[in-house]
Motif scaffolding. Structure first.
Motif, mmCIF file in Angstrom:
data_model
loop_
_atom_site.group_PDB
_atom_site.id
_atom_site.type_symbol
_atom_site.label_atom_id
_atom_site.label_comp_id
_atom_site.label_asym_id
_atom_site.label_seq_id
_atom_site.Cartn_x
_atom_site.Cartn_y
_atom_site.Cartn_z
ATOM 1 N N ASN A 1 7.400 44.179 4.022
ATOM 2 C CA ASN A 1 7.461 44.081 2.572
ATOM 3 C C ASN A 1 6.094 43.626 2.053
ATOM 4 O O ASN A 1 5.956 42.527 1.521
ATOM 5 N N ASN B 1 1.964 43.167 7.542
ATOM 6 C CA ASN B 1 3.173 43.983 7.471
ATOM 7 C C ASN B 1 4.262 43.392 8.366
ATOM 8 O O ASN B 1 5.419 43.279 7.962
ATOM 9 N N LEU C 1 5.297 39.835 6.919
ATOM 10 C CA LEU C 1 6.064 39.930 5.674
ATOM 11 C C LEU C 1 7.300 40.821 5.826
ATOM 12 O O LEU C 1 7.888 41.234 4.834
ATOM 13 N N ARG C 2 7.629 41.129 7.064
ATOM 14 C CA ARG C 2 8.819 41.931 7.381
ATOM 15 C C ARG C 2 8.817 43.279 6.641
ATOM 16 O O ARG C 2 9.767 43.644 5.967
ATOM 17 N N GLU D 1 3.820 43.377 -0.396
ATOM 18 C CA GLU D 1 3.614 43.441 -1.844
ATOM 19 C C GLU D 1 3.257 42.051 -2.350
ATOM 20 O O GLU D 1 3.365 41.072 -1.625
ATOM 21 N N ARG E 1 4.362 39.663 -4.415
ATOM 22 C CA ARG E 1 5.262 38.502 -4.409
ATOM 23 C C ARG E 1 5.422 37.938 -2.995
ATOM 24 O O ARG E 1 5.352 36.735 -2.774
ATOM 25 N N SER E 2 5.635 38.820 -2.026
ATOM 26 C CA SER E 2 5.792 38.374 -0.636
ATOM 27 C C SER E 2 4.520 37.723 -0.123
ATOM 28 O O SER E 2 4.573 36.718 0.576
ATOM 29 N N LEU E 3 3.378 38.318 -0.460
ATOM 30 C CA LEU E 3 2.104 37.756 -0.019
ATOM 31 C C LEU E 3 1.905 36.360 -0.609
ATOM 32 O O LEU E 3 1.522 35.428 0.100
ATOM 33 N N ASP F 1 4.151 34.273 -1.558
ATOM 34 C CA ASP F 1 5.111 33.348 -0.947
ATOM 35 C C ASP F 1 4.705 32.937 0.466
ATOM 36 O O ASP F 1 5.170 31.923 0.980
ATOM 37 N N ASN F 2 3.853 33.752 1.108
ATOM 38 C CA ASN F 2 3.446 33.492 2.490
ATOM 39 C C ASN F 2 1.926 33.382 2.623
ATOM 40 O O ASN F 2 1.353 33.808 3.626
#
Length: 180
Positions: free
Chosen positions: A111, A105, A108-109, A113, A115-117, A119-120
Motif C-alpha cells: 500500500n 512496498n 507498507l504491505r 501511498e 497516508r501509509s508512508l 504513518d510509517n
C-alpha cells in the motif's frame, strides 16, 4: 597527469547525493541529502521543486538536471527520487531506487501511498538508512533491507496482539514442541 593531459578518476564506491520522496503536489515527505551540494533547507526545497516540475508529467525514469543524474518513479500519489553526480552509474542509482521502492512496498504491505508512508515514517527512514549510509550505497537487495529493518508482513508487532493471542500462540508452540 598522463601524457594526453587528462586525469584518470580513481576508482570509488558508488555514491548517492540525495534520496527524497515527494507527494503529488511536490511537497517533501522524506529527504536525505548526503553532501553539501544543496547546503540549506531553502536550496534543497528549491531543487526538489525544480526536479518535481521537470519530472511529474513525464513517463521516463531518468533526468539530467543541474549537472546531476536523477532517477525516479511514481506510485499512486508519491514520487521517489534518487540523485547522483553526472558521473554516477545510472544502473546503480536505479538499483537503489528499485530497492527503496520494493522495501517500502513490502513494509507498507503493498500500500505505497502518502497516508501509509506518513504513518510509517520511522520505518521509511530506517529503510533509507539501510540502503545508503553517508551517501555510500550499502544494499540493493530489498529482502536484505527488510530483514535488517526487521519488518515481516506475516508477523504483526507484539503491541498489536492481545494477551489472549500471545498466550494462545505460546500454548500452540509448546504443544507442537511436546508432540515432536
Amino acid at each position: 597527469m598522463d601524457p594526453a593531459g587528462q586525469l584518470f578518476q580513481e576508482p570509488s564506491l558508488y555514491t548517492v547525493k540525495a534520496i527524497f520522496i515527494l507527494d503529488n503536489d511536490g511537497q517533501r515527505l522524506l529527504a536525505k541529502y548526503y553532501d553539501d551540494t544543496f547546503p540549506s533547507m531553502k536550496e534543497q526545497k528549491a531543487f526538489e521543486k525544480n526536479v518535481f516540475n521537470k519530472t511529474h508529467k513525464t513517463d521516463s525514469e531518468i533526468a539530467f538536471l543541474e549537472g546531476l543524474t536523477i532517477v525516479y518513479k511514481s506510485s499512486i500519489d508519491l514520487f521517489f527520487y534518487v540523485v547522483g553526480s553526472s558521473h554516477e552509474n545510472e544502473l546503480m542509482l536505479m538499483a537503489v531506487l528499485t530497492c527503496l521502492f520494493d522495501s517500502l512496498n513490502h513494509m507498507l504491505r503493498k500500500n505505497v501511498e502518502k497516508r501509509s508512508l506518513l504513518d510509517n515514517m520511522d520505518g521509511a527512514f530506517l529503510v533509507v538508512d539501510e540502503i545508503v549510509d553517508g551517501g555510500v550505497i550499502l544494499e540493493s537487495d530489498p529482502q536484505q533491507v527488510i530483514q535488517k529493518v526487521n519488518f515481516r508482513v506475516d508477523d504483526s508487532p507484539l503491541s498489536e496482539q492481545s494477551v489472549a493471542q500471545v498466550l494462545q500462540s505460546a500454548k500452540e508452540q509448546i504443544k507442537w514442541s511436546l508432540l515432536k
